[in-house]
Design a protein around this motif. Structure first.
Motif, PDB file in Angstrom:
ATOM      1  N   GLU A   1       1.185  -1.418  -0.081  1.00  0.00           N
ATOM      2  CA  GLU A   1       0.420  -0.294  -0.010  1.00  0.00           C
ATOM      3  C   GLU A   1       0.959   1.367   0.046  1.00  0.00           C
ATOM      4  OE1 GLU A   1      -4.612  -1.688   2.019  1.00  0.00           O
ATOM      5  OE2 GLU A   1      -2.386  -0.609   3.209  1.00  0.00           O
ATOM      6  N   ASN A   2       0.708   2.909  -0.709  1.00  0.00           N
ATOM      7  CA  ASN A   2       0.828   4.096  -0.487  1.00  0.00           C
ATOM      8  C   ASN A   2       0.714   4.014   1.119  1.00  0.00           C
ATOM      9  OD1 ASN A   2      -1.605   5.004   0.295  1.00  0.00           O
ATOM     10  ND2 ASN A   2      -1.821   5.069  -2.062  1.00  0.00           N
TER      11      ASN A   2
ATOM     12  N   GLN B   1      -1.660   5.054   2.172  1.00  0.00           N
ATOM     13  CA  GLN B   1      -2.562   3.828   2.878  1.00  0.00           C
ATOM     14  C   GLN B   1      -2.701   2.973   4.701  1.00  0.00           C
ATOM     15  OE1 GLN B   1      -2.786   1.922  -0.728  1.00  0.00           O
ATOM     16  NE2 GLN B   1      -4.709   1.703  -1.138  1.00  0.00           N
TER      17      GLN B   1
ATOM     18  N   ASN C   1      -3.625   4.729   7.405  1.00  0.00           N
ATOM     19  CA  ASN C   1      -5.252   4.246   7.670  1.00  0.00           C
ATOM     20  C   ASN C   1      -4.389   2.781   8.216  1.00  0.00           C
ATOM     21  OD1 ASN C   1      -7.145   2.361   6.867  1.00  0.00           O
ATOM     22  ND2 ASN C   1      -7.408   4.317   7.395  1.00  0.00           N
ATOM     23  N   TYR C   2      -3.794   2.017   7.971  1.00  0.00           N
ATOM     24  CA  TYR C   2      -3.759   0.463   8.221  1.00  0.00           C
ATOM     25  C   TYR C   2      -3.035   0.853   9.835  1.00  0.00           C
ATOM     26  CZ  TYR C   2      -2.097  -4.104   7.558  1.00  0.00           C
ATOM     27  OH  TYR C   2      -1.060  -5.634   8.460  1.00  0.00           O
TER      28      TYR C   2
ATOM     29  N   GLN D   1      -5.797   1.522  12.668  1.00  0.00           N
ATOM     30  CA  GLN D   1      -6.628   0.605  12.254  1.00  0.00           C
ATOM     31  C   GLN D   1      -6.628   0.250  14.275  1.00  0.00           C
ATOM     32  OE1 GLN D   1      -6.656  -3.241  10.855  1.00  0.00           O
ATOM     33  NE2 GLN D   1      -4.498  -2.812  10.426  1.00  0.00           N
TER      34      GLN D   1
ATOM     35  N   ARG E   1      -9.608  -5.458   7.158  1.00  0.00           N
ATOM     36  CA  ARG E   1      -8.736  -4.714   6.328  1.00  0.00           C
ATOM     37  C   ARG E   1      -7.268  -5.581   5.881  1.00  0.00           C
ATOM     38  NH1 ARG E   1      -6.337  -2.263   4.448  1.00  0.00           N
ATOM     39  NH2 ARG E   1      -4.505  -0.150   5.102  1.00  0.00           N
TER      40      ARG E   1
ATOM     41  N   GLN F   1      -7.772  -6.683   2.583  1.00  0.00           N
ATOM     42  CA  GLN F   1      -7.698  -5.656   2.049  1.00  0.00           C
ATOM     43  C   GLN F   1      -5.730  -5.151   1.945  1.00  0.00           C
ATOM     44  OE1 GLN F   1      -9.794  -2.187   3.149  1.00  0.00           O
ATOM     45  NE2 GLN F   1      -8.052  -0.628   1.954  1.00  0.00           N
ATOM     46  N   PHE F   2      -5.230  -5.456   2.627  1.00  0.00           N
ATOM     47  CA  PHE F   2      -3.814  -5.019   3.076  1.00  0.00           C
ATOM     48  C   PHE F   2      -2.798  -6.395   1.507  1.00  0.00           C
ATOM     49  CE2 PHE F   2       0.608  -6.326   4.173  1.00  0.00           C
ATOM     50  CZ  PHE F   2       1.190  -4.358   4.344  1.00  0.00           C
TER      51      PHE F   2
ATOM     52  N   ALA G   1      -3.652  -5.651  -1.858  1.00  0.00           N
ATOM     53  CA  ALA G   1      -2.720  -5.104  -2.417  1.00  0.00           C
ATOM     54  C   ALA G   1      -1.526  -5.679  -2.825  1.00  0.00           C
ATOM     55  CB  ALA G   1      -2.738  -3.423  -1.431  1.00  0.00           C
TER      56      ALA G   1
END
Length: 513
Positions: free
Chosen positions: A153-154, A157, A160-161, A164, A180, A183-184, A187
Motif C-alpha cells: 500500500e501507499n 493507506q 490508515n492501516y 486501525q 482490513r 485488503q492489505f 494490495a
C-alpha cells in the motif's frame, strides 16, 4: 496486521533518529554463470524510500568510504539459468594489515525486512574491531529495500492501516480487522505478485552462498542478529560445509511455530516491561510515572484502555490510538537505552500529548518524519507468510486470548491478533518452523540475553540443540534489551571478537554478567 515486534532492525536504527528528534550495478557474468560475475563497487547513494530514506553513509572514521554494488541472483532458485533480480550490497574494506585479512564478514540485522544497506553504516563503528581483519558486508535481502522490494500500500493507506484497532473487542471490530488485513494482503498480491513466491528464507540463504562465491570467499563468515540468526541457521542447514566463523546474537527459537513464537514474545515483552518498571521506581530520584512497579504497569494499562475509547493528539493530524501506543511502548523495550524515551512518552501521554509514543511507533513501522514509509512492513509480512505454513482464523485467535493474556496483560491481545496477518495470503507457507540442523558445520557461537524481549533467552538453547552436536556453542549474557553484542559488554564482545578474529571458540556455557 503485521507482528511488528518481530521487526528488530527498525527498532534499533530508530535510536539514531530519536536521539535528535527527542533530545552501483554488477557487470553481469560469463555464460550465465552468476558466481563468476564481477561487482562494480561505487560510492553509495542516499537510501531510497523503500530503504527508509535519509543521507548517504558518512565516510568511515578511520578513513575510507562505504561502497555499494548490485549482485545478480536467480529470481527462482529452482530455475538458476532463468530470470534474475538485483540484490543491493554494501561494504567497508578491511582496515588492517592486508596479509591478515580473513575475508568478508556478512551481516544480517534482522526483521525480516530490514535493510542491511542502511543499517550497517548506521552501526558500523560498533564493529570497528572486526573490520581490522574483515571486509564488513551487508545487503538488502530479496524483497527488501533496493532488492526488488515488495510493494503493498501507499503512504496514505499505510497511515490508515496503522491507525486501525489491532485488538478488537467486539464482533464488528474483529470483522473490520480481518477485512482490513485482506485488503492489505490483496494490495501486496496486486503490486508484487512476481516476487512473493521467491522471498522465503531458503531463497535468501541461497543468495548468501552466491554472495560468498562472488566475494571470493571459500567460507561464509557471518554475523546474524535476531531474524538474522534464523537466516544463518537455514544457511548452515543448506550449506554446512561452507560455514566459516559464525555468530548468532538475539537468537530466534527455530523449533517454534508462529503461535508459539508470538506467545513467547508476549512473555518476553512483559518481562521487559516488568524490568523497566522496577528500574524506574528503584532510582533515588522519583519515578514520574508511578510509585511502585505495579503502579507503573497499572497506569500503563489504564492509559491503553482509555486510548481504546478515545485517542489523544499525536503527530497531527494523526491521533495516538491504543494500538499505536502499544507499538510505541514495545519499541522502547528493545533497548535499555530507549527507556528514558518511554518514561518521557508515558509522562506526556498522561497529560494528553501522544507525540513521543507516536514517534516511537512510527520508527517501528518504518515511517519517516516526512510521512514516507520504508517497505519493512510489506517485506516482513511477505517473508513471514512465505515461510510460515499455519494460517490462523479470528475464531482460533479468540479461543487463544486467555492464554496470551495470562502471558502478558499488556501485550497479549496485540500479539495474539497479529497472528491473522497471513489470512488470505497469495503464497502458501513453506513449513511450521525452519530446519537448522547442520551436521558437519564449523562451530557457531550462539549468544542469548536473559532479558531479551523479542527473542526470549530460551531460544538460544533451542537453537544450539537444533543445530546439532558439536555445532552450536552457547554463551549467556545477563542483561537487558534485544541482542548482546551491541550492549558493549566487554565479556560478550571479547568472546565474539576472539572467535571471529582469532578462531578461539569460547567454552560452552560461558556466562557474561
Amino acid at each position: 496486521m503485521p507482528n511488528p515486534f518481530r521487526i528488530r532492525v527498525a527498532a534499533l536504527t530508530a535510536a539514531l533518529v530519536l536521539a535528535s528528534s527527542l533530545a552501483g550495478c554488477g557487470d553481469g557474468s560469463k555464460d550465465g554463470d552468476l558466481a563468476a560475475q564481477k561487482l562494480d563497487w561505487k560510492s553509495c547513494p542516499a537510501p531510497d524510500e523503500a530503504e527508509g530514506g535519509g543521507e548517504a553513509p558518512s565516510p568511515l572514521p578511520s578513513g575510507g568510504t562505504w561502497e555499494c554494488a548490485t549482485m545478480k541472483a536467480p529470481l527462482d532458485w529452482s530455475k538458476p539459468k532463468g530470470a534474475t533480480i538485483g540484490l543491493a550490497l554494501i561494504r567497508a574494506r578491511a582496515s588492517g594489515d592486508a596479509s591478515k585479512r580473513i575475508g568478508s564478514l556478512i551481516f544480517n540485522f534482522g526483521g525480516p525486512g530490514g535493510s542491511g544497506v542502511t543499517t550497517l553504516p548506521a552501526f558500523g563503528t560498533d564493529y570497528a574491531a572486526l573490520r581490522t581483519r574483515y571486509d564488513l558486508v551487508s545487503f538488502d535481502p530479496r524483497g527488501v529495500g533496493r532488492s526488488d522490494p515488495v510493494e503493498c500500500e501507499n503512504d496514505a493507506q499505510l497511515d490508515n492501516y496503522f491507525q486501525q484497532d489491532a485488538t478488537p473487542d467486539t464482533s464488528a471490530e474483529r470483522t473490520q480487522l480481518i477485512e482490513r488485513t485482506k485488503q492489505f494482503n490483496a494490495a501486496c498480491e496486486k503490486n508484487s505478485k512476481a516476487i512473493l513466491p521467491h522471498v522465503r528464507t531458503t531463497d535468501a540463504a541461497r543468495d548468501m552462498d552466491l554472495m560468498r562465491q562472488v566475494l571470493g570467499d571459500t567460507k561464509m563468515h557471518y554475523f546474524g542478529i535476531s531474524y538474522g540468526t534464523e537466516l544463518g541457521g537455514v544457511y548452515a542447514h543448506l550449506f554446512p560445509k561452507n560455514v566459516g566463523r559464525a555468530v548468532f546474537d538475539g537468537v530466534v527459537d527455530p523449533t517454534q511455530d508462529p503461535e508459539q513464537s508470538s506467545l513467547g514474545q508476549a512473555k518476553g515483552f512483559q518481562l521487559a516491561l516488568d524490568n523497566f518498571a522496577e528500574d524506574c521506581t528503584s532510582k533515588t530520584t522519583e519515578c514520574p510515572i508511578g510509585d511502585t512497579p505495579q503502579d507503573v504497569k497499572d497506569r500503563v494499562a489504564t492509559l491503553l484502555a482509555d486510548l481504546d475509547k478515545k485517542p489523544i493528539p499525536g503527530i497531527l493530524p494523526r491521533r495516538l490510538t491504543q494500538s499505536a501506543a502499544t507499538n510505541g511502548i514495545a519499541q522502547s523495550l528493545y533497548s535499555k537505552d530507549f527507556w528514558e524515551y518511554l518514561t518521557e512518552g508515558l509522562e506526556e501521554a498522561y497529560d494528553g500529548d501522544g507525540k513521543i509514543l507516536m514517534l516511537l511507533s512510527d520508527s517501528m513501522n518504518g515511517r519517516s518524519e516526512n510521512g514516507e514509509y520504508s517497505n519493512i512492513t510489506a517485506a516482513n509480512i511477505a517473508i513471514n507468510c512465505a515461510d510460515e505454513k499455519p494460517r490462523y482464523t479470528a475464531d482460533y485467535v479468540q479461543q487463544k486470548l486467555p492464554e496470551f493474556r495470562a502471558a502478558s496483560p499488556l501485550f497479549g491481545d496485540y500479539l495474539a491478533w497479529g497472528m491473522v496477518s497471513c489470512t488470505n495470503w497469495a503464497v502458501p507457507g513453506a513449513a511450521d518452523h525452519p530446519d537448522v540442523s547442520a551436521p558437519g558445520s564449523a562451530p557457531i557461537l550462539v549468544v542469548g540475553n536473559t532479558g531479551d524481549p523479542a527473542t526470549p533467552y530460551e531460544g538460544a538453547k533451542k537453537m544450539v540443540d537444533a543445530l546439532g552436536k558439536g555445532v552450536g556453542v552457547e554463551l549467556t549474557y545477563k542483561g537487558q534489551g534485544h541482542g548482546a553484542y551491541d550492549s558493549k559488554d566487554k565479556c560478550v564482545q571479547g568472546a565474539v571478537n576472539g572467535y571471529l578474529l582469532e578462531g578461539t571458540v569460547p567454552k560452552a556455557g560461558t556466562v557474561c554478567t
